[in-house]
Design an enzyme around this catalytic site. Structure first.
Site, PDB file in Angstrom:
ATOM      1  N   THR A 110      -1.888  -9.974 -10.916  1.00  0.00           N
ATOM      2  CA  THR A 110      -0.479 -10.279 -10.686  1.00  0.00           C
ATOM      3  C   THR A 110      -0.209 -11.762 -10.900  1.00  0.00           C
ATOM      4  OG1 THR A 110      -0.372  -8.513  -9.037  1.00  0.00           O
ATOM      5  CG2 THR A 110       1.360 -10.195  -8.951  1.00  0.00           C
ATOM      6  N   GLU A 111       0.754 -12.079 -11.769  1.00  0.00           N
ATOM      7  CA  GLU A 111       1.159 -13.464 -12.055  1.00  0.00           C
ATOM      8  C   GLU A 111      -0.031 -14.354 -12.444  1.00  0.00           C
ATOM      9  OE1 GLU A 111       4.312 -14.252 -12.151  1.00  0.00           O
ATOM     10  OE2 GLU A 111       4.983 -12.311 -11.425  1.00  0.00           O
ATOM     11  N   LEU A 112      -1.044 -13.721 -13.055  1.00  0.00           N
ATOM     12  CA  LEU A 112      -2.266 -14.406 -13.498  1.00  0.00           C
ATOM     13  C   LEU A 112      -3.015 -15.092 -12.351  1.00  0.00           C
ATOM     14  CD1 LEU A 112      -1.357 -15.992 -16.970  1.00  0.00           C
ATOM     15  CD2 LEU A 112      -2.037 -13.661 -16.397  1.00  0.00           C
TER      16      LEU A 112
ATOM     17  N   TRP B 291       0.480 -18.549 -12.791  1.00  0.00           N
ATOM     18  CA  TRP B 291       1.237 -19.173 -13.883  1.00  0.00           C
ATOM     19  C   TRP B 291       2.653 -19.545 -13.452  1.00  0.00           C
ATOM     20  CZ3 TRP B 291       2.451 -15.061 -18.272  1.00  0.00           C
ATOM     21  CH2 TRP B 291       3.202 -14.020 -17.752  1.00  0.00           C
TER      22      TRP B 291
END
Length: 482
Positions: free
Chosen positions: A145-147, A298
């Site tokens: 999730t979201e890197l 990120w």
């Protein structure tokens, strides 16, 4: 030889309806169906569908030389199935080309990796099963999730069978190093890392239509030149972005689709290939290990997790949600588990962010609430009702260890009862079979006893039956002479 690794993210949460304090205990349906339908249908028409069609054309026109990766959450897939089924058909066509790789991730785009490893592993498995069910492929590379990534996660990710992981090329982690190489995880050297090139990715995602940008307008040949002019030993440029970039964040009128579709032609002219993440990991060796002591993402300038867990409101909601995680996994209530997934979406915590200035503008753009406090209040009301339902299944007064012990005993008893029932069923069938055979034997005996004995019929004498007369003994020659 230099290559580009494109990765596109697709995610949509199930948005909550306005849920008031007096709804707790009375209304167990939490979602704004109208908003969910309207938002995903609108974005699909403006972005997802034309972008997917562009990717198909790029693959066909380049004769398979263009390749990319897509990561799509389970909640987005569910909404496509419900509201935009034609998008599922397009994704299947992309999968059938064999040039698009589907990545593994958490089913609900959750933050479980930071607090509940068991839930994290379970969610990833559920997501993989959904991808395989729809597209017939098994994900080989993971993106969180979201890197989100840190050293603690690397062994867990590798233990699930993934050879590589995609994450952010954060400056405070890389230092003087470049993101345009393959690295290995410091805590698990067998796991390879692909790092986002933030500058080149954001040039498309955020700066493409900015008329005040000194590089405006951005054209495909100019962009490919930038990549071609990076140091020769930098073999892979990872461009990671939301698929919404095309048509939503950067409207069609900006020429974003023409820009995207022109990239393969100019890349071919400069001798630049396109690789999927799996290809990059298999073809390139790690140049160094990379240690990430604290979670990175990120999001925002800080590239940390403060966008979701940066204030007291978020921490309170986050802790309250995962306090019942073990109990939810124990239950068999399908609807309860579905709500559990939907409530884990990181978006709910993102709406509670109190970040200001540039980051605050981005946060408020995605939030359906007027204020972070309103987002917190609404979510906590929903969560209160959800926890009441969990407590009905397993009271919170019982400690997790005691509950586990009781459930283990119950399951063991259930298994024993099931075995005994099978034995009883087997014995019952044996008895029935024996009774059937016994009844059949008795019937045969009765039929034999009741059957009349056949009368003997005298046979008529024939010539053949008459006894033959014995022939007279022949007189000897000597007797005649006498």
């Amino acid at each position: 030889m230099k290559a580009i690794c494109f990765y596109f993210q697709i995610h949509q949460p199930f948005r909550l309806k306005r849920y008031r304090f007096f709804d707790i205990g009375n209304d167990h349906y939490y979602y704004d169906d109208f908003a969910n339908d309207d938002i995903i249908t609108r974005i699909a028409r403006r972005s997802y569908i034309p972008a997917a069609e562009s990717l198909l054309r790029m693959i066909e026109e380049s004769k398979g030389k263009f390749r990319c990766a897509i990561s799509i959450t389970g909640t987005a897939l569910e909404q496509f199935e419900q509201y935009v089924p034609e998008m599922i058909d397009l994704l299947k066509k992309l999968a059938d080309t064999g040039k698009v790789e589907f990545l593994a991730e958490t089913y609900a785009h959750s933050l479980s990796s930071l607090i509940d490893v068991d839930e994290f592993v379970n969610e990833v498995k559920v997501h993989d099963d959904k991808i395989e069910e729809l597209f017939g492929v098994k994900p080989k590379v993971f993106r969180n999730t979201e890197l989100i990534y840190c050293d603690d996660l690397a062994p867990v990710i590798h233990s699930m069978g993934y050879k590589g992981c995609i994450t952010e090329g954060a400056k405070h982690i890389l230092g003087w190093k470049s993101p345009d190489y393959v690295y290995s995880a410091a805590s698990c050297p067998k796991l390879k890392l692909l790092l986002k090139n933030s500058k080149l990715s954001d040039d498309i995602s955020f700066r493409f239509s900015n008329t005040e940008w000194d590089a405006y307008p951005l054209t495909a040949d100019k962009y490919i030149d930038w990549i071609a002019n990076t140091p020769a030993d930098e073999q892979i440029v990872n461009l990671f972005m939301n698929l919404e970039t095309f048509g939503e964040m950067q409207p069609r009128e900006t020429g974003i689709f023409q820009f995207l579709e022109a990239l393969p032609r100019f890349a071919a002219e400069r001798g630049i290939d396109f690789w999927t993440p799996s290809e990059a990991i298999s073809k390139l060796k790690a140049v160094d290990t990379l240690s990430v002591m604290h979670p990175i993402s990120w999001a925002d300038e800080a590239r940390d997790t403060s966008a979701w867990l940066g204030n007291k409101l978020q921490e309170e909601a986050y802790g309250k949600l995962y306090s019942v995680g073990e109990r939810v996994r124990m239950c068999d209530d399908r609807r309860l588990k579905q709500d559990w997934y939907y409530l884990q979406a990181s978006d709910h915590f993102y709406y509670m962010s109190t970040k200001h200035l540039a980051d605050g503008a981005i946060h408020s753009h995605f939030s359906p609430y007027d204020t972070p406090f309103q987002a917190f209040t609404n979510y906590m009301n929903v969560l209160a009702d959800f926890i009441v339902r969990v407590e009905e299944q397993y009271p919170l007064s019982i400690e997790n260890e005691e509950l586990n012990s009781l459930l283990t005993t119950i399951r063991n008893q259930a298994t024993e009862i099931e075995c005994l029932n099978k034995e009883v069923e087997s014995m019952r069938k044996n008895i029935e079979h024996y009774n059937e055979e016994h009844a059949l034997r008795e019937k045969k005996v009765e039929e034999k006893v009741a059957e009349p004995k056949p009368k003997k019929v005298a046979k008529a004498k024939t010539t053949e039956d008459k006894p033959k007369k014995k022939a007279a003994p022949k007189k000897s020659v000597k007797a005649k002479e006498a």
